[in-house]
Enzyme design. Structure first.
Site, PDB file in Angstrom:
ATOM      1  N   ASP A 260       0.843  -1.197   0.000  1.00 11.70           N
ATOM      2  CA  ASP A 260       0.000   0.000   0.000  1.00 11.70           C
ATOM      3  C   ASP A 260       0.876   1.245   0.000  1.00 11.70           C
ATOM      4  O   ASP A 260       1.651   1.478   0.930  1.00 11.70           O
ATOM      5  CB  ASP A 260      -0.906  -0.010   1.243  1.00 11.70           C
ATOM      6  CG  ASP A 260      -1.826   1.202   1.294  1.00 11.70           C
ATOM      7  OD1 ASP A 260      -3.035   1.029   1.141  1.00 11.70           O
ATOM      8  OD2 ASP A 260      -1.322   2.329   1.509  1.00 11.70           O
ATOM      9  N   TYR A 265       3.219   9.803  -0.369  1.00 15.25           N
ATOM     10  CA  TYR A 265       4.329   9.134   0.305  1.00 15.25           C
ATOM     11  C   TYR A 265       5.655   9.366  -0.406  1.00 15.25           C
ATOM     12  O   TYR A 265       6.714   9.123   0.161  1.00 15.25           O
ATOM     13  CB  TYR A 265       4.076   7.623   0.409  1.00 15.25           C
ATOM     14  CG  TYR A 265       2.831   7.222   1.150  1.00 15.25           C
ATOM     15  CD1 TYR A 265       2.121   8.115   1.947  1.00 15.25           C
ATOM     16  CD2 TYR A 265       2.336   5.918   1.040  1.00 15.25           C
ATOM     17  CE1 TYR A 265       0.974   7.730   2.613  1.00 15.25           C
ATOM     18  CE2 TYR A 265       1.182   5.529   1.715  1.00 15.25           C
ATOM     19  CZ  TYR A 265       0.506   6.440   2.485  1.00 15.25           C
ATOM     20  OH  TYR A 265      -0.631   6.052   3.138  1.00 15.25           O
ATOM     21  N   HIS A 323      -7.596   9.623  -1.362  1.00 15.62           N
ATOM     22  CA  HIS A 323      -6.889   9.595  -0.082  1.00 15.62           C
ATOM     23  C   HIS A 323      -7.605  10.394   1.006  1.00 15.62           C
ATOM     24  O   HIS A 323      -7.353  10.212   2.194  1.00 15.62           O
ATOM     25  CB  HIS A 323      -5.464  10.135  -0.261  1.00 15.62           C
ATOM     26  CG  HIS A 323      -4.488   9.551   0.688  1.00 15.62           C
ATOM     27  ND1 HIS A 323      -3.130   9.637   0.510  1.00 15.62           N
ATOM     28  CD2 HIS A 323      -4.656   8.854   1.841  1.00 15.62           C
ATOM     29  CE1 HIS A 323      -2.517   9.031   1.514  1.00 15.62           C
ATOM     30  NE2 HIS A 323      -3.416   8.550   2.330  1.00 15.62           N
TER      31      HIS A 323
END
Length: 366
Positions: A260, A265, A323
């Site tokens: 994931d 990120y 998100h």
């Protein structure tokens, strides 16, 4: 004393208390990669169980020896010693070193001490005996103090500096005793061999959660796509240090088949490189990523998604998610329409959302 299986951040009646002013000086002076959360929970549930004298496990149970000592040492080493002497400057917490991320300190210390108490309590009797009653009492007191702080960052900062020396000295004192070449675990724990059924919060569906860290357990999503239940999330794993790449490689070597990541990120390219270098066929790894930039909800999700595919080095992803709920209903619906189109074109096997309320979900599907 407090039970070592008592979860982090959950107070309860009877937990030993220690005033912050009394914390300093209570420990003796001077003197792998993870435990799956489900395994630790199962170990706690069966902590009192012992293998029968015959050496055979009772039907429906398996013997397991979790690496409590190794996990305690590993977690304690993650907190730089400079984090023990942070100070408050206005609304911020300043430490002696830049790499001390104070927001991560509470969870890391709680994890270390939960495993430390379990390592001591589950050690072989002759190995545990020389520690003596005083060390056991101090361990229980310090662990109870950490437990009382919970996950409240303000409480930790207000009280931790008074206790940090005692906590650190206790870990240092026990380090030779916990070392792999010295530590002697007690009898293995008996944990259920089967999986536990857990209900989803809605619709009454259930999944079978593996109690022994089996990464092969899967759940079927509403559109028939099978998703591995246990996976590796790579948030906060930096790309430039190689942590993201190496963590994914290790996870795949251990048998994990669910990774994931997300645009925010900033490590999708390292995740993709690890996938390629692992040698595991693409169709055997469940890849999840997310649309993170709320500005791109209205501007169009497709350009960002295509860049993410390129970074990951794949032709499709198994799940693509929003998100966050974005800036409002219009942006959510615009982004979701783009995701639906990409799904219809075969670039995404299943769609998802993150951090949505029930009201926002109902609004999205209205």
């Amino acid at each position: 004393g407090a039970s070592a299986c008592h979860g982090p951040g959950r107070g309860r009646r009877g937990t030993p208390t220690m005033s912050p002013s009394a914390a300093r000086g209570t420990a003796p002076g001077g003197a792998v990669l993870f435990v799956a959360a489900l395994l630790l929970q199962a170990a706690c549930l069966g902590a009192a169980a012992r293998p029968p004298a015959s050496g055979r496990s009772p039907p429906g149970l398996r013997e397991r020896t979790p690496p409590f000592a190794a996990a305690a040492l590993w977690a304690a080493e993650l907190v730089p010693r400079a984090c023990d002497v942070c100070e408050k400057q206005g609304d911020k917490i300043a430490c002696d070193v830049d790499q001390c991320e104070w927001r991560k300190v509470p969870a890391t210390w709680r994890y270390a001490w939960n495993n430390l108490r379990l390592a001591v309590e589950r050690a072989e009797g002759r190995h545990r005996g020389p520690l003596g009653a005083e060390v056991h009492e101090q361990l229980a007191t310090l662990h109870g103090f950490i437990d009382q702080l919970g996950d409240d960052l303000g409480l930790w900062f207000s009280n931790w500096m008074r206790a940090s020396t005692a906590v650190r000295e206790m870990v240092d004192f026990l380090q030779p005793w916990l070392a792999p070449e010295a530590y002697v675990p007690g009898p293995p724990l008996l944990v259920p061999a089967g999986n536990h059924g857990l209900r989803f919060p809605t619709r009454g569906r259930s999944v079978q959660v593996p109690v022994d860290g089996d990464p092969g357990a899967r759940v079927t999503l509403s559109n028939g796509v099978e998703m591995p239940l246990l996976g590796l999330g790579v948030a906060d794993l930096p790309a430039d240090s190689g942590e993201a790449y190496q963590s994914v490689r290790w996870a795949l070597e251990l048998g994990y088949r669910h990774i994931d990541t997300a645009h925010i990120y900033r490590n999708e390219h390292e995740v993709g490189r690890a996938l390629r270098d692992s040698g595991v066929p693409r169709d055997q790894v469940f890849v999840v990523t997310k649309l993170s930039d709320q500005d791109e909800y209205l501007e169009g999700a497709r350009p960002r998604f295509m860049l993410q595919l390129e970074a990951l080095g794949v032709d499709y992803v198994d799940v693509y998610m929003l998100h966050s709920p974005g800036r409002g209903p219009e942006s959510r619906k615009a982004a979701w329409r783009d995701l639906e189109a990409l799904h219809e074109e075969g670039f995404i096997r299943a769609l998802g959302v993150s951090s949505f309320s029930i009201a926002q979900l109902e609004e999205l599907f209205d």
